[in-house]
Design a protein around this motif. Structure first.
Motif, PDB file in Angstrom:
ATOM      1  N   ARG A 109      51.606  81.571  23.151  1.00 53.12           N
ATOM      2  CA  ARG A 109      51.157  81.674  24.404  1.00 53.12           C
ATOM      3  C   ARG A 109      49.538  80.999  24.837  1.00 53.12           C
ATOM      4  O   ARG A 109      49.330  80.357  25.652  1.00 53.12           O
ATOM      5  N   ALA A 110      48.781  81.222  23.587  1.00 49.30           N
ATOM      6  CA  ALA A 110      47.381  80.736  23.641  1.00 49.30           C
ATOM      7  C   ALA A 110      47.644  79.210  23.420  1.00 49.30           C
ATOM      8  O   ALA A 110      46.876  78.361  24.200  1.00 49.30           O
ATOM      9  N   ALA A 111      48.591  78.797  22.406  1.00 52.46           N
ATOM     10  CA  ALA A 111      48.849  77.339  22.610  1.00 52.46           C
ATOM     11  C   ALA A 111      49.248  76.557  23.742  1.00 52.46           C
ATOM     12  O   ALA A 111      48.610  75.505  23.983  1.00 52.46           O
ATOM     13  N   ARG A 112      50.101  77.278  24.065  1.00 53.45           N
ATOM     14  CA  ARG A 112      50.418  76.795  25.568  1.00 53.45           C
ATOM     15  C   ARG A 112      49.424  76.626  26.568  1.00 53.45           C
ATOM     16  O   ARG A 112      49.198  75.625  27.275  1.00 53.45           O
ATOM     17  N   ALA A 113      48.536  77.760  26.670  1.00 46.28           N
ATOM     18  CA  ALA A 113      47.464  77.671  27.569  1.00 46.28           C
ATOM     19  C   ALA A 113      46.350  76.408  27.196  1.00 46.28           C
ATOM     20  O   ALA A 113      45.720  75.758  27.725  1.00 46.28           O
ATOM     21  N   ASP A 114      46.075  76.587  25.879  1.00 46.77           N
ATOM     22  CA  ASP A 114      45.556  75.267  25.226  1.00 46.77           C
ATOM     23  C   ASP A 114      45.804  74.016  25.635  1.00 46.77           C
ATOM     24  O   ASP A 114      45.405  73.252  25.912  1.00 46.77           O
ATOM     25  N   HIS A 115      47.306  73.850  25.424  1.00 43.81           N
ATOM     26  CA  HIS A 115      47.898  72.647  25.787  1.00 43.81           C
ATOM     27  C   HIS A 115      47.781  72.408  27.386  1.00 43.81           C
ATOM     28  O   HIS A 115      47.358  71.103  27.597  1.00 43.81           O
ATOM     29  N   LYS A 116      47.908  73.171  28.293  1.00 46.40           N
ATOM     30  CA  LYS A 116      47.806  72.953  29.656  1.00 46.40           C
ATOM     31  C   LYS A 116      46.006  72.545  29.855  1.00 46.40           C
ATOM     32  O   LYS A 116      46.000  71.716  30.512  1.00 46.40           O
TER      33      LYS A 116
END
Length: 206
Positions: A21-28
């Motif tokens: 989830r954190a990686a996805r937020a980072d990615h965004k």
């Protein structure tokens, strides 16, 4: 036993899920940093905020996990991809301290996008900014967007979003005081971008 093994697996899965989830937020957010960089024609170095707090008498600072070995220099502007975060106050090889634009002692040269009126936005911590237009007769309205700049009038890269006008008051002495809701909340910083170079940055205009 089986139960403790399952509990361990569940804990692991939960950890992986949180990381994903954190990686996805980072990615965004990395995407929005890249977009901001493309729009501004500058290069952004992603960095993570490792601490918020006081440095050298400034309460409103953020420590980043990037430093001079990554290309960070004192005075560079910092964004979160959406708006202005602050500028680099100190940098060593592997970390940097950013003075947040929200610092009550700090001023940001800014302009109103609707009528191009320039002025000074002063940090008010979590309360956003106060904006005083250079022209006392300037008419600002709720909902007006403020950005840094133009070039040469601000110590920041021009065009970074500062915030939105939330209220306008005329003082008894005739001056206008404008409350500004910040684009970026100083208390919820995580991934940011240091603007290291580009056509609009201080580096290029030197």
């Amino acid at each position: 036993g089986t139960i403790s093994r399952l509990e361990h697996q569940n804990a692991q899965l939960r950890g992986e899920l949180a990381a994903a989830r954190a990686a996805r937020a980072d990615h965004k957010q990395l995407g929005s940093l890249q977009l901001a960089a493309d729009r501004g024609g500058y290069r952004v170095l992603p960095a993570r905020v490792t601490a918020l707090g006081s440095a050298d008498g400034f309460d409103w600072t953020a420590t980043l996990d990037a430093g001079t070995s990554d290309g960070v220099r004192v005075g560079q502007s910092v964004t979160d991809g959406y708006g202005l975060v602050g500028r680099v106050l100190h940098a060593d090889r592997s970390s940097a301290v950013v003075l947040l634009a929200a610092d009550p002692g700090s001023g940001v040269g800014a302009r109103d996008l609707r009528n191009n009126e320039g002025g000074l936005a002063t940090g008010r911590g979590t309360g956003g900014f106060s904006f005083v237009p250079l022209d006392p007769k300037a008419t600002l309205r709720g909902g007006d967007k403020l950005v840094t700049g133009p070039s040469g009038t601000s110590s920041f890269v021009p065009g970074l979003s500062v915030g939105t006008v939330s209220s306008v008051r005329a003082s008894t002495d005739g001056t206008t005081t404008v409350d500004v809701h910040p684009t970026t909340s100083p208390s919820s910083l995580d991934l940011v971008g240091v603007i290291v170079a580009g056509s609009n940055s201080a580096e290029a205009s030197k």
